[in-house]
Design a protein around this motif. Structure first.
Motif, PDB file in Angstrom:
ATOM      1  N   ARG A   1      -2.375  10.184   2.460  1.00  0.00           N
ATOM      2  CA  ARG A   1      -1.077  10.553   1.899  1.00  0.00           C
ATOM      3  C   ARG A   1      -1.209  11.556   0.764  1.00  0.00           C
ATOM      4  O   ARG A   1      -2.248  11.663   0.113  1.00  0.00           O
ATOM      5  CB  ARG A   1      -0.318   9.305   1.463  1.00  0.00           C
ATOM      6  CG  ARG A   1      -0.946   8.581   0.321  1.00  0.00           C
ATOM      7  CD  ARG A   1      -0.093   7.346  -0.040  1.00  0.00           C
ATOM      8  NE  ARG A   1      -0.808   6.516  -0.981  1.00  0.00           N
ATOM      9  CZ  ARG A   1      -0.715   5.195  -1.058  1.00  0.00           C
ATOM     10  NH1 ARG A   1       0.084   4.557  -0.235  1.00  0.00           N
ATOM     11  NH2 ARG A   1      -1.394   4.530  -1.945  1.00  0.00           N
TER      12      ARG A   1
ATOM     13  N   GLU B   1       4.337  10.731   5.933  1.00  0.00           N
ATOM     14  CA  GLU B   1       3.701   9.410   5.958  1.00  0.00           C
ATOM     15  C   GLU B   1       4.270   8.543   7.085  1.00  0.00           C
ATOM     16  O   GLU B   1       3.551   7.729   7.664  1.00  0.00           O
ATOM     17  CB  GLU B   1       3.848   8.700   4.609  1.00  0.00           C
ATOM     18  CG  GLU B   1       2.929   7.483   4.510  1.00  0.00           C
ATOM     19  CD  GLU B   1       2.956   6.823   3.149  1.00  0.00           C
ATOM     20  OE1 GLU B   1       3.892   7.079   2.363  1.00  0.00           O
ATOM     21  OE2 GLU B   1       2.042   6.013   2.881  1.00  0.00           O
TER      22      GLU B   1
ATOM     23  N   ASP C   1      -0.142  11.828  -2.301  1.00  0.00           N
ATOM     24  CA  ASP C   1      -0.562  11.430  -3.653  1.00  0.00           C
ATOM     25  C   ASP C   1      -2.080  11.479  -3.802  1.00  0.00           C
ATOM     26  O   ASP C   1      -2.600  11.851  -4.861  1.00  0.00           O
ATOM     27  CB  ASP C   1      -0.085  10.000  -3.967  1.00  0.00           C
ATOM     28  CG  ASP C   1       1.324   9.969  -4.546  1.00  0.00           C
ATOM     29  OD1 ASP C   1       1.758  10.983  -5.142  1.00  0.00           O
ATOM     30  OD2 ASP C   1       1.986   8.923  -4.413  1.00  0.00           O
TER      31      ASP C   1
ATOM     32  N   GLU D   1       0.833  -1.211   0.000  1.00  0.00           N
ATOM     33  CA  GLU D   1       0.000   0.000   0.000  1.00  0.00           C
ATOM     34  C   GLU D   1       0.873   1.269   0.000  1.00  0.00           C
ATOM     35  O   GLU D   1       0.624   2.209  -0.762  1.00  0.00           O
ATOM     36  CB  GLU D   1      -0.917  -0.045   1.239  1.00  0.00           C
ATOM     37  CG  GLU D   1      -1.645   1.221   1.602  1.00  0.00           C
ATOM     38  CD  GLU D   1      -2.742   1.589   0.626  1.00  0.00           C
ATOM     39  OE1 GLU D   1      -3.100   0.730  -0.186  1.00  0.00           O
ATOM     40  OE2 GLU D   1      -3.196   2.741   0.664  1.00  0.00           O
ATOM     41  N   VAL D   2       1.911   1.290   0.827  1.00  0.00           N
ATOM     42  CA  VAL D   2       2.808   2.449   0.870  1.00  0.00           C
ATOM     43  C   VAL D   2       3.514   2.619  -0.482  1.00  0.00           C
ATOM     44  O   VAL D   2       3.744   3.742  -0.944  1.00  0.00           O
ATOM     45  CB  VAL D   2       3.835   2.276   2.022  1.00  0.00           C
ATOM     46  CG1 VAL D   2       5.031   3.197   1.856  1.00  0.00           C
ATOM     47  CG2 VAL D   2       3.148   2.512   3.363  1.00  0.00           C
ATOM     48  N   LEU D   3       3.831   1.507  -1.130  1.00  0.00           N
ATOM     49  CA  LEU D   3       4.467   1.568  -2.450  1.00  0.00           C
ATOM     50  C   LEU D   3       3.459   1.916  -3.540  1.00  0.00           C
ATOM     51  O   LEU D   3       3.856   2.089  -4.708  1.00  0.00           O
ATOM     52  CB  LEU D   3       5.127   0.215  -2.769  1.00  0.00           C
ATOM     53  CG  LEU D   3       6.404  -0.110  -1.980  1.00  0.00           C
ATOM     54  CD1 LEU D   3       6.756  -1.590  -2.133  1.00  0.00           C
ATOM     55  CD2 LEU D   3       7.572   0.767  -2.448  1.00  0.00           C
ATOM     56  N   ALA D   4       2.176   2.003  -3.192  1.00  0.00           N
ATOM     57  CA  ALA D   4       1.119   2.261  -4.176  1.00  0.00           C
ATOM     58  C   ALA D   4       1.137   1.202  -5.276  1.00  0.00           C
ATOM     59  O   ALA D   4       0.942   1.488  -6.457  1.00  0.00           O
ATOM     60  CB  ALA D   4       1.225   3.665  -4.764  1.00  0.00           C
ATOM     61  N   MET D   5       1.381  -0.041  -4.860  1.00  0.00           N
ATOM     62  CA  MET D   5       1.423  -1.155  -5.802  1.00  0.00           C
ATOM     63  C   MET D   5       0.428  -2.229  -5.371  1.00  0.00           C
ATOM     64  O   MET D   5       0.101  -2.348  -4.191  1.00  0.00           O
ATOM     65  CB  MET D   5       2.835  -1.764  -5.846  1.00  0.00           C
ATOM     66  CG  MET D   5       3.885  -0.817  -6.407  1.00  0.00           C
ATOM     67  SD  MET D   5       5.535  -1.582  -6.431  1.00  0.00           S
ATOM     68  CE  MET D   5       6.548  -0.103  -6.745  1.00  0.00           C
TER      69      MET D   5
ATOM     70  N   ASN E   1       4.632  11.798   0.261  1.00  0.00           N
ATOM     71  CA  ASN E   1       4.595  10.434   0.803  1.00  0.00           C
ATOM     72  C   ASN E   1       5.785   9.611   0.336  1.00  0.00           C
ATOM     73  O   ASN E   1       6.606  10.059  -0.475  1.00  0.00           O
ATOM     74  CB  ASN E   1       3.263   9.752   0.482  1.00  0.00           C
ATOM     75  CG  ASN E   1       2.897   9.805  -0.977  1.00  0.00           C
ATOM     76  OD1 ASN E   1       2.658  10.901  -1.502  1.00  0.00           O
ATOM     77  ND2 ASN E   1       2.872   8.669  -1.647  1.00  0.00           N
ATOM     78  N   ILE E   2       5.898   8.417   0.912  1.00  0.00           N
ATOM     79  CA  ILE E   2       7.120   7.623   0.746  1.00  0.00           C
ATOM     80  C   ILE E   2       7.388   7.260  -0.714  1.00  0.00           C
ATOM     81  O   ILE E   2       8.507   7.428  -1.206  1.00  0.00           O
ATOM     82  CB  ILE E   2       7.045   6.346   1.624  1.00  0.00           C
ATOM     83  CG1 ILE E   2       7.044   6.736   3.111  1.00  0.00           C
ATOM     84  CG2 ILE E   2       8.212   5.402   1.322  1.00  0.00           C
ATOM     85  CD1 ILE E   2       6.800   5.560   4.068  1.00  0.00           C
ATOM     86  N   ILE E   3       6.387   6.781  -1.442  1.00  0.00           N
ATOM     87  CA  ILE E   3       6.659   6.373  -2.824  1.00  0.00           C
ATOM     88  C   ILE E   3       6.905   7.591  -3.715  1.00  0.00           C
ATOM     89  O   ILE E   3       7.719   7.526  -4.648  1.00  0.00           O
ATOM     90  CB  ILE E   3       5.541   5.458  -3.392  1.00  0.00           C
ATOM     91  CG1 ILE E   3       5.913   4.915  -4.776  1.00  0.00           C
ATOM     92  CG2 ILE E   3       4.218   6.165  -3.459  1.00  0.00           C
ATOM     93  CD1 ILE E   3       7.133   4.038  -4.811  1.00  0.00           C
TER      94      ILE E   3
END
Lengths: 239, 239
Positions: free
Chosen positions: B68, B154, B70, A171-175, B132-134
């Protein structure tokens, strides 16, 4: 190797990327020489590490709120000292704090840095470790591990193998989970990741637990990728 | 420059490390040429960015849970399109998703990468951004920003200038606030960090908002360090 569609490789760290047993033994040796002469530092490392899963289980089970690994390691250190005839009350807190940083100073396996550097050319690479952010950051800075970011238990607020540790990382990686592959030397970690939909790569580390290691010597399931080290993993992926 | 005892430098990113206005304008230009020919891409970037603080304020005030950046950027994009005569419903969602990644593809100021590389030799360096992180990870990978780890909103689950954004960052680093220095081009960000006990370094970016910028051209308080760019900051710190 079938990692089509994967955009991020996330790594177990203790045992998979770094040799925790030798590192903790090396860091503990001078302390033990002072406080418990004759103690085998590797046996001390093993004993300290044996308290790792039970400590995290208290968090996983909801008995205590999320607590980062540095704090659990410090508690476990005080708990293990009496097993070696050391009274923790008679040791300066600063000395224990310093010894606790042993986990920040672990050496990578010989193939780790070069392999990660190759893998980084195509994938986002990050730890998905139960180690906390500053532990992973100190370790990476000392050892030259070229992470793109530091993920893991402290970001996810959950310890592996809880599903949240894997799912919140995706989720954090948006994947989507299937766009993320866990690389680990531990079949149990990979099985938990697979149950969450992540892809899996097994890299055995047959001396993680020292000579005579009996577990995790070979893949327990048909993982998406299997390689003897990170260099071979990169080569198998055409890198 | 008085940064004795500082062990980590954390950086504001949008405006301080990267030039968001030029980058967003560049990324939006083809989209605008298709959907609103004649639109000034820089004006579009400014309009999109004007919705940044109000969107975060909904989180800071407790109106909505932490969300986040994004996601906020994507909502703000839909909200700003009508101001340029574009009906968001008539644009493919995938096209808006793609444009939203403009914020992941911002170029650093010319001194950023070399300066960060020098500073990294002595300090842990990390973003303390509302991004955010990504977003930060993609940006760093594309631009070569050599962060040791990705911190920020984040990880802290709080947006600057809320005190939690600064204090939780120090906590994650396992450092006292005074061991952490915020580097920023914005006096307001530095003032909030100082109120939390962090050290402060001001690096003005006089063209962040384009020609004719009126604010943040000079230090509003006696910050612990002031330098015209990251190279000069490194030099001032003896690096």
């Amino acid at each position: 190797m079938a990692l089509d569609g994967v955009r991020a490789l996330v790594f177990d760290v203790f045992g998979t990327v770094v040799d925790w047993r030798s590192g903790v033994a090396r860091e503990a040796a001078p302390f033990l020489a002072r406080h418990a002469p004759g103690t085998d530092p590797a046996a001390f490392a093993d004993a300290w590490r044996r308290r790792y899963q039970p400590a995290m289980e208290a968090v996983r089970s909801g008995q205590r709120p999320f607590t980062r690994l540095d704090v659990l390691h410090r508690e476990n250190l005080e708990a293990v000292l009496p097993d070696f005839g050391i009274d923790p009350v008679r040791v300066e807190a600063a000395e224990l704090d310093e010894l606790n940083l042993a986990w920040h100073r672990l050496d990578p396996w010989p193939d780790s840095v070069a392999g990660l550097t190759r893998l980084k050319a195509r994938y986002i690479i990050a730890p998905l470790s139960n180690g906390n952010i500053i532990l992973m950051t100190d370790m990476a800075k000392r050892a030259g591990l070229p992470w793109d970011c530091i993920l893991g238990a402290e970001v996810a607020r959950a310890y592996k193998p809880s599903p949240e540790a894997y799912l919140r990382t995706a989720e954090v990686l948006a994947m989507r989970p299937e766009e993320v592959c866990l690389v680990a030397a531990h079949n149990g970690d990979l099985a938990a990741a697979r149950r969450c939909g992540l892809r899996t790569a097994f890299v055995p580390r047959p001396t993680e637990h020292g000579p005579g290691q009996a577990k995790d010597l070979s893949p327990a399931e048909e993982w998406d990728a299997v390689a003897p080290d990170f260099g071979a993993l990169a080569a198998g992926l055409g890198l």
